[in-house]
Write a protein that holds these residues in place. Structure first.
Motif, PDB file in Angstrom:
ATOM      1  N   ALA A  49       0.825  -1.209   0.000  1.00  0.00           N
ATOM      2  CA  ALA A  49       0.000   0.000   0.000  1.00  0.00           C
ATOM      3  C   ALA A  49       0.863   1.266   0.000  1.00  0.00           C
ATOM      4  O   ALA A  49       0.337   2.376   0.149  1.00  0.00           O
ATOM      5  CB  ALA A  49      -0.932   0.000   1.209  1.00  0.00           C
ATOM      6  N   GLY A  50       2.175   1.102  -0.147  1.00  0.00           N
ATOM      7  CA  GLY A  50       3.075   2.244  -0.214  1.00  0.00           C
ATOM      8  C   GLY A  50       3.595   2.711   1.127  1.00  0.00           C
ATOM      9  O   GLY A  50       4.136   3.812   1.230  1.00  0.00           O
ATOM     10  N   LYS A  51       3.463   1.880   2.152  1.00  0.00           N
ATOM     11  CA  LYS A  51       3.894   2.257   3.499  1.00  0.00           C
ATOM     12  C   LYS A  51       5.270   1.672   3.813  1.00  0.00           C
ATOM     13  O   LYS A  51       5.666   0.630   3.278  1.00  0.00           O
ATOM     14  CB  LYS A  51       2.889   1.742   4.534  1.00  0.00           C
ATOM     15  CG  LYS A  51       1.461   2.204   4.306  1.00  0.00           C
ATOM     16  CD  LYS A  51       1.307   3.708   4.499  1.00  0.00           C
ATOM     17  CE  LYS A  51      -0.139   4.149   4.333  1.00  0.00           C
ATOM     18  NZ  LYS A  51      -1.028   3.573   5.338  1.00  0.00           N
ATOM     19  N   PHE A  52       5.971   2.372   4.722  1.00  0.00           N
ATOM     20  CA  PHE A  52       7.210   1.819   5.276  1.00  0.00           C
ATOM     21  C   PHE A  52       6.848   1.171   6.602  1.00  0.00           C
ATOM     22  O   PHE A  52       6.371   1.841   7.530  1.00  0.00           O
ATOM     23  CB  PHE A  52       8.266   2.896   5.478  1.00  0.00           C
ATOM     24  CG  PHE A  52       9.535   2.380   6.118  1.00  0.00           C
ATOM     25  CD1 PHE A  52      10.265   1.362   5.517  1.00  0.00           C
ATOM     26  CD2 PHE A  52       9.998   2.904   7.309  1.00  0.00           C
ATOM     27  CE1 PHE A  52      11.421   0.866   6.099  1.00  0.00           C
ATOM     28  CE2 PHE A  52      11.151   2.423   7.897  1.00  0.00           C
ATOM     29  CZ  PHE A  52      11.863   1.401   7.283  1.00  0.00           C
ATOM     30  N   VAL A  53       7.044  -0.135   6.696  1.00  0.00           N
ATOM     31  CA  VAL A  53       6.582  -0.919   7.834  1.00  0.00           C
ATOM     32  C   VAL A  53       7.772  -1.373   8.676  1.00  0.00           C
ATOM     33  O   VAL A  53       8.737  -1.943   8.150  1.00  0.00           O
ATOM     34  CB  VAL A  53       5.798  -2.167   7.368  1.00  0.00           C
ATOM     35  CG1 VAL A  53       5.194  -2.893   8.551  1.00  0.00           C
ATOM     36  CG2 VAL A  53       4.736  -1.771   6.354  1.00  0.00           C
TER      37      VAL A  53
END
Length: 406
Positions: free
Chosen positions: A236-240
């Protein structure tokens, strides 16, 4: 007059260091990191500098300084305990137009060494008007601010992906610098109950925190679901950041998560952490190794009993060992493990230390023997998370804390 602060490109260029003591040793380290061709001129040097010379990281001329030593050099540092020698080096450098740092008298040289720090490709240099302690304090504060994310060191957005971060044994100060920095840049944090929970209070309001706790013998998020969450948020385009207790690869299922991300085409970074297997005993004055006492350390998972068909542990072999055995996740079945070790040959009076919630403010520890540890754990109400140390090292704490109360 204030000095002009500049960065010198010294890779492959001759730098002469006159003197071989601890001051020289500190300067040499940075010069070698910069790729300089270092020549040390000194009758004697510290063991560390001698080791660098033996490894051919630098050249050491075991003699006093003499005229001509600076020929062909680009930079010089003089740090002997003889002011006359330092003055002679500085004068020679002046004639040759070679910038020179004079450690004993900054005004006598033509260059000043700043307090230097490094962070993720950034070099911080601080000069505070010949007040070295102030320079060092400001340098350290700046580097810490960069490392923790207090100062944003980039205007670029973080690349989507997953970082498996080992949070250490629980004390928030025991997370690595890199782990702290990546945590500060996270969009989503998937954490568990053994991660340093105090760090969550410092996250920005927009950061989504997902509780993936695994409570022993209680509620637990399925590992497959954890893997899915990491992948879903990254896609989803997140940095996790997957914030885990201890080290991701020490019985932390970190490699399972790394494999899942790799198979899904999600970039993954692994940040090692301080494992509780060694940290928890250390803060309880139990060294897992000690000269003349233990030449081996074996870390064993206690999530299944010795007679469980799923067990991959050779318990008879462990019983024959003489060194240190560290048991993780072993509280519930500590009696079974103790019996297995005794059956394998370990003496019943072998010292045992059990450390619960190591490094946390609620830390507590008890001492016993293999013969008594099951009763002591039960009577003292020890509960997970706890680290069990078996072996002679478990009895060394008495040299610091005294014998256990009776």
């Amino acid at each position: 007059m204030d000095p002009y602060l500049a960065g010198l490109v010294l890779a492959g260029r001759r730098v002469v260091v006159v003197g071989g003591g601890t001051v020289a040793q500190r300067r040499i380290t940075g010069l070698l990191t910069a790729g300089a061709d270092v020549l040390v001129v000194a009758p004697q040097v510290t063991p560390a500098v001698e080791g660098m010379a033996t490894a051919r990281e630098l050249t050491w001329e075991a003699r006093g300084y003499r005229e001509g030593d600076l020929d062909g050099s680009w930079y010089a540092v003089t740090c002997t305990d003889d002011a006359q020698v330092n003055a002679a080096v500085a004068a020679s450098a002046e004639r040759l137009r070679v910038f020179c740092v004079r450690a004993d008298d900054a005004t006598g040289g033509t260059a000043v060494t700043p307090a230097v720090g490094h962070h993720d490709g950034i070099t911080v240099g601080v000069l505070a008007g010949r007040r070295p302690r102030r320079s060092a304090a400001v340098r350290t504060a700046l580097v810490e601010a960069l490392a923790t994310g207090l100062v944003d060191d980039t205007a670029e957005p973080v690349t989507p992906g997953v970082a498996l971060v080992g949070g250490g044994p629980g004390d928030p100060e025991l997370i690595t610098v890199r782990g702290r920095r990546l945590l500060a840049r996270a969009d989503v944090v998937v954490t568990d109950r053994l991660g340093p929970r105090d760090l969550l209070d410092h996250l920005d309001p927009h950061v989504e925190v997902v509780d993936a706790s695994k409570i022993p013998y209680g509620r637990a998020m399925n590992q497959a679901r954890i893997n899915e969450l990491l992948i879903e948020h990254a896609r989803a385009g997140k940095f996790v950041v997957r914030l885990k207790g201890g080290d991701p690869y020490v019985f932390g299922r970190g490699f399972e998560e790394a494999l899942a991300c790799a198979e899904a085409g999600v970039p993954v970074t692994v940040v090692p952490g301080v494992t509780s297997a060694f940290a928890a005993p250390a803060v309880a004055d139990v060294p897992v190794s000690h000269r003349g006492v233990a030449h081996e350390i074996v870390v064993v998972s206690g999530h299944v009993a010795p007679d469980d068909p799923r067990s991959l542990v050779d318990w008879p072999a462990l019983g024959r060992l003489r060194g240190t055995i560290v048991l993780l996740m072993a509280v519930e079945r500590i009696g079974h493990f103790a019996s297995a070790l005794i059956d394998g040959g370990r003496p019943p009076d072998t010292p045992v230390a059990v450390v619960q919630d190591g490094t946390m403010r609620i830390q507590r520890s008890v001492r016993a023997t293999l013969a008594t540890v099951a009763d002591v754990v039960r009577d003292e109400g020890i509960s997970p998370p706890a680290v069990v140390v078996v072996g002679p090292v478990a009895g060394l704490a008495e040299q610091i804390t005294g014998p256990p109360a009776t």
